[in-house]
Enzyme design. Structure first.
Site, short mmCIF file in Angstrom:
data_model
loop_
_atom_site.label_atom_id
_atom_site.label_comp_id
_atom_site.label_asym_id
_atom_site.label_seq_id
_atom_site.Cartn_x
_atom_site.Cartn_y
_atom_site.Cartn_z
N LYS A 1 -0.03 24.22 122.51
CA LYS A 1 -1.47 23.92 122.43
C LYS A 1 -2.31 25.13 122.01
O LYS A 1 -3.35 24.98 121.39
CB LYS A 1 -1.97 23.38 123.77
CG LYS A 1 -1.49 21.96 124.02
CD LYS A 1 -2.21 21.35 125.19
CE LYS A 1 -1.97 19.86 125.26
NZ LYS A 1 -0.64 19.54 125.84
N GLU B 1 -11.86 18.53 126.42
CA GLU B 1 -11.41 17.58 127.43
C GLU B 1 -10.03 18.04 127.90
O GLU B 1 -9.33 18.75 127.17
CB GLU B 1 -11.29 16.17 126.82
CG GLU B 1 -9.96 15.88 126.10
CD GLU B 1 -9.74 16.69 124.83
OE1 GLU B 1 -10.73 17.22 124.29
OE2 GLU B 1 -8.57 16.80 124.38
N SER C 1 8.35 21.50 123.43
CA SER C 1 6.91 21.71 123.29
C SER C 1 6.30 22.58 124.38
O SER C 1 5.27 23.22 124.16
CB SER C 1 6.20 20.36 123.25
OG SER C 1 6.56 19.57 124.36
C1 LIG Z 1 -0.05 18.26 125.78
C2 LIG Z 1 1.42 18.34 125.65
C3 LIG Z 1 2.15 17.40 124.89
C4 LIG Z 1 1.52 16.19 124.29
O1 LIG Z 1 0.54 16.45 123.34
P1 LIG Z 1 0.84 16.28 121.78
O2 LIG Z 1 -0.51 16.38 121.16
O3 LIG Z 1 1.49 14.96 121.59
O4 LIG Z 1 1.73 17.39 121.39
C5 LIG Z 1 3.52 17.57 124.76
N1 LIG Z 1 4.16 18.61 125.34
C6 LIG Z 1 3.49 19.54 126.07
C7 LIG Z 1 4.26 20.65 126.69
C8 LIG Z 1 2.11 19.44 126.25
O5 LIG Z 1 1.48 20.36 127.00
#
Ligand SMILES: *Cc1c(COP(=O)(O)O)cnc(C)c1O
Length: 389
Positions: free
Chosen positions: A90, A112, A374
């Site tokens: 992010k 948000e 992610s």
């Molecule tokens: C917020 C988040 C997501 C989901 O958000 P996307 O916009 O779909 O990437 C996925 N993995 C992690 C670790 C997150 O913090």
């Protein structure tokens, strides 16, 4: 076919657009122009790249998961977004939008947040760039995520509780949009994923595609499969985009099946939703027969959203990306599996993508599979502990 950018109306095929109040249209148009200019400007790119290298820690490593590869009979690589500063992808977006805020001469940022991950990443960028930061967060989420609320406060942000609706993410987005209508002259809204009205989905994709570009450089040949979790869709978009339409690369987005698709309690906006307008753009969303937005359900806060970025809706209909799903229980099992086999605690969001790989391992036998890891799972440890008793 992959589109370099959306059309004049901000559409990816029939999806996207800018369904926003009249008062916001000038700001959205100005943002499109500012972003276009900044993205062509070597000094903006240089400043962002410098911060991505020295502050975020990019490029993030590509790690070969030896033990899990052997166990699953595939060649599994992990793109380690969990090692980025603040623990997820992010920050790539919030830092870039923070720089853009300064370039626009605005001094206040709103955002948000659901579980607080985007709020923390935004508060971090604001602390670094000396911007005032206000984060809207559902009342129920504030209770559930006390630690992230405190993190945001430590970073100097103000957290505003949202009591409307169910007091969760979708209500927080609506509250942030309401603030923006009133404050747009001085304030930029840093949206947290490839969602919202044009130009946000396109802009956030451009800020996240660094993940896939790095991956290309880190491999001798493109992988057979790339798998990523899909909430709003920004990490998946980031890792997929440079590979979309490439022969022989199977792109797989994993949505939340929650308690099981049949239970009706899930977050599978593409798999189970239908086209409609949510938060300013036409996309797949979970809605009832009257077009009212339904609550999403997932163990994983980042996947607990009833819509998805419009470019994903376009990819789905064009057959460029496959969208599948994994349940809460499968994700928790995958969380344990990665912890024990590789010594990595994945975010529960990322664990959904791993769960799909585990389930499909026999079909994927011998193939090279990249999992976009992610985020890190430290934030989810308490929740997993509760589930495990
Ligand atoms: C917020 C988040 C997501 C989901 O958000 P996307 O916009 O779909 O990437 C996925 N993995 C992690 C670790 C997150 O913090």
């Amino acid at each position: 076919m992959r589109l370099e950018r959306p059309d004049q109306r901000g559409r990816f095929g029939e999806f996207g657009g800018a369904f926003a109040p009249e008062t916001l249209m000038p700001a959205l148009e100005a943002l499109e122009i500012e972003f276009t200019n900044a993205w062509r400007d070597d000094s903006f790119r240089g400043e962002l790249d410098g911060l991505l290298a020295t502050y975020v820690g990019r490029p993030t490593p590509l790690y070969h998961a030896d033990r899990l590869s052997k166990q699953l009979g595939i060649n599994l690589l992990l793109k380690r977004e969990d090692l980025a500063h603040t623990g997820a992808h992010k920050i790539n977006n919030t830092l870039a939008q923070g720089l853009l805020t300064k370039r626009m001469g605005k001094k206040r940022v709103i955002a948000e947040t659901g579980a607080g991950q985007h709020g923390v990443a935004t508060a971090t960028a604001c602390a670094l760039l000396e911007l005032e930061c206000v984060v809207y967060m559902g009342e129920k989420d504030i209770e559930r995520q006390a630690l992230n609320v405190y993190r945001m406060k430590l970073l100097g942000a103000t957290v505003v509780p949202v009591t409307s609706g169910a007091g969760t993410l979708k209500d927080a987005v609506s509250a942030a949009l309401r603030d923006w209508v009133a404050s747009v002259a001085t304030t930029h809204y840093i949206i947290g994923s490839v969602v919202g009205p044009h130009p946000f989905p396109w802009m956030v994709r451009e800020f996240q595609k660094v993940i896939g570009e790095e991956l290309k450089e880190q491999m001798d040949a493109p992988p057979d499969v790339i798998v990523a979790p899909v909430g709003g869709g920004s990490n998946a978009m980031g890792v997929f985009y440079p590979f979309v339409g490439m022969d022989g690369v199977d792109l797989v987005g994993v949505e939340a099946a929650g308690l099981g698709i049949a239970s009706g309690l899930h977050g599978a906006s593409i798999g189970e939703g239908s086209p409609g307008v949510l938060h300013g753009s036409m996309t797949y969303m979970l809605q009832d027969e009257f077009g009212q937005v339904l609550e999403a359900h997932s163990i994983s806060a980042g996947l607990d959203y009833p819509g998805v970025g419009p470019e994903h809706a376009y990819f789905n209909d064009a057959g460029l990306v496959r969208y599948v799903n994994a349940t809460d229980a499968q994700a928790v099992e995958a969380f344990h599996l990665l912890a024990r086999s590789e010594g990595i605690l994945p975010a529960l969001e990322s664990a959904h993508a791993l769960a799909w790989i585990v389930q499909e391992a026999s079909q994927l036998s011998g193939r090279t599979v990249v999992l976009n890891l992610s985020g890190r799972g430290d934030k989810d440890v308490q929740q997993v502990a509760r589930l495990d008793g």
